[in-house]
Scaffold this motif. Structure first.
Motif, PDB file in Angstrom:
ATOM      1  N   SER A   1      -3.558  21.367  15.556  1.00 42.16           N
ATOM      2  CA  SER A   1      -2.634  20.344  16.247  1.00 42.16           C
ATOM      3  C   SER A   1      -3.394  18.974  16.113  1.00 42.16           C
ATOM      4  CB  SER A   1      -2.359  20.704  17.814  1.00 42.16           C
ATOM      5  OG  SER A   1      -1.818  21.762  18.088  1.00 42.16           O
TER       6      SER A   1
ATOM      7  N   GLU B   1       5.485  17.652  20.549  1.00 42.68           N
ATOM      8  CA  GLU B   1       5.321  17.758  21.984  1.00 42.68           C
ATOM      9  C   GLU B   1       4.832  16.516  22.489  1.00 42.68           C
ATOM     10  OE1 GLU B   1       4.719  22.545  22.783  1.00 42.68           O
ATOM     11  OE2 GLU B   1       3.266  21.330  23.663  1.00 42.68           O
TER      12      GLU B   1
ATOM     13  N   GLY C   1       1.915  19.942  16.262  1.00 39.62           N
ATOM     14  CA  GLY C   1       1.148  21.244  15.695  1.00 39.62           C
ATOM     15  C   GLY C   1       1.878  21.607  14.361  1.00 39.62           C
TER      16      GLY C   1
ATOM     17  N   MET D   1      -2.139  23.803  20.730  1.00 38.42           N
ATOM     18  CA  MET D   1      -1.268  22.711  21.374  1.00 38.42           C
ATOM     19  C   MET D   1      -1.865  22.618  22.852  1.00 38.42           C
ATOM     20  SD  MET D   1       0.969  21.898  19.236  1.00 38.42           S
ATOM     21  CE  MET D   1       2.158  20.777  19.915  1.00 38.42           C
TER      22      MET D   1
END
Ligand code: ATP
Length: 245
Positions: free
Chosen positions: A56, A115, A129, A13
């Motif tokens: 990711s 995210e 991810g 990430m």
């Protein structure tokens, strides 16, 4: 297709955020054999030893989808499911645990983490991810006392890259086909979510809840203290009481 490979990282990430801030394109993958600080939601630790598929992907979804993060989570979950299904000896054997997990025999085999980075109150990009216990030895989960399992004995190919490429294609096509594919994707997800009617604990406040439904925006509907409440993706963590099945 851009796949950036590392033997070992803290978290794919973190590396993906670095590349996204340098404008690497939609679909760029950061892949690692081992993560020393793999994370789940709410910064919980994600155990990521050798043998797993840990990556990711950088995404620049449409404005439309940016406003529907719950749907994005479900699109990616279904994409991962469909890609894995191609490479498993037995078909259609996984299930979803809302919001972000895939399970085998109701034990976690894969997790998805989203995210988002904002600029001027709008999402600039999203990093998704994906962690899959593809060839992880079962002993790891015992060692860390985690109720999880591995796909090790079920996977038909040995080359992780073949599986990764299929997952990437599925993720990108599921995102590109939204919203036209939504009815189908939502039904696919819901029909493989076995926990409607189950009792659970809302880990955020420790309260007992009953899982009532998932709405077609991807939010979960719970009965909590005789009231109906709706929680979006990432807004809640549920400990399902599996004994009730
Ligand atoms: P939960 O599944 O426990 O309801 P969650 O889906 O929100 O919560 P995440 O935050 O996505 O969980 O993942 C972190 C949790 O997953 C950890 O607290 C641990 O229990 C579990 N875990 C950690 N590593 C792995 C792994 N490799 N495979 C399966 N589960 C794992």
């Amino acid at each position: 297709m851009v796949i950036i490979y590392y033997k070992q990282v803290t978290s794919t990430m973190d590396i993906a955020h670095d590349y996204a801030s340098k404008n690497f394109p939609h679909g760029t993958i950061i892949l690692a054999d081992i993560q020393t600080e793999g994370r789940g939601r709410l910064r919980r630790k994600w155990i990521s030893p050798e043998g797993g598929l840990w990556f990711s992907i950088i995404l620049y979804p449409s404005i439309y989808l940016k406003k529907k993060i719950d749907c994005l989570g479900i699109l990616i979950s279904v994409a991962v499911y469909k890609a894995l299904d191609i490479f498993l000896k037995e078909k259609d054997i996984l299930n979803f645990k809302w919001p972000n997990d895939l399970e085998l025999n109701k034990k976690k085999v894969a997790g998805i983490l989203l995210e988002s980075i904002y600029e001027n109150n709008e999402i600039k990009y999203i990093i998704a991810g994906v962690g899959i216990n593809l060839f992880v030895e079962q002993s790891y989960f015992q060692k860390y006392d985690i109720d999880a399992t591995s796909l090790k004995d079920l996977v038909l190919v040995e080359d992780k890259l073949i599986i990764l490429k299929e997952i990437r294609n599925q993720i990108l096509s599921h995102i590109a086909d939204y919203p036209d594919n939504w009815d189908y994707v939502f039904q696919f997800y819901k029909s493989r979510f076995p926990y409607i009617g189950s009792n659970a604990v809302n880990r955020l406040n420790g309260k007992e809840v009953k899982i009532v439904d998932i709405d077609d925006n991807g939010s979960i509907i719970l009965e909590e203290e005789n009231k109906i409440k709706k929680y979006p993706w990432g807004g809640i963590s549920l400990e399902i009481k599996r004994i009730t099945y």
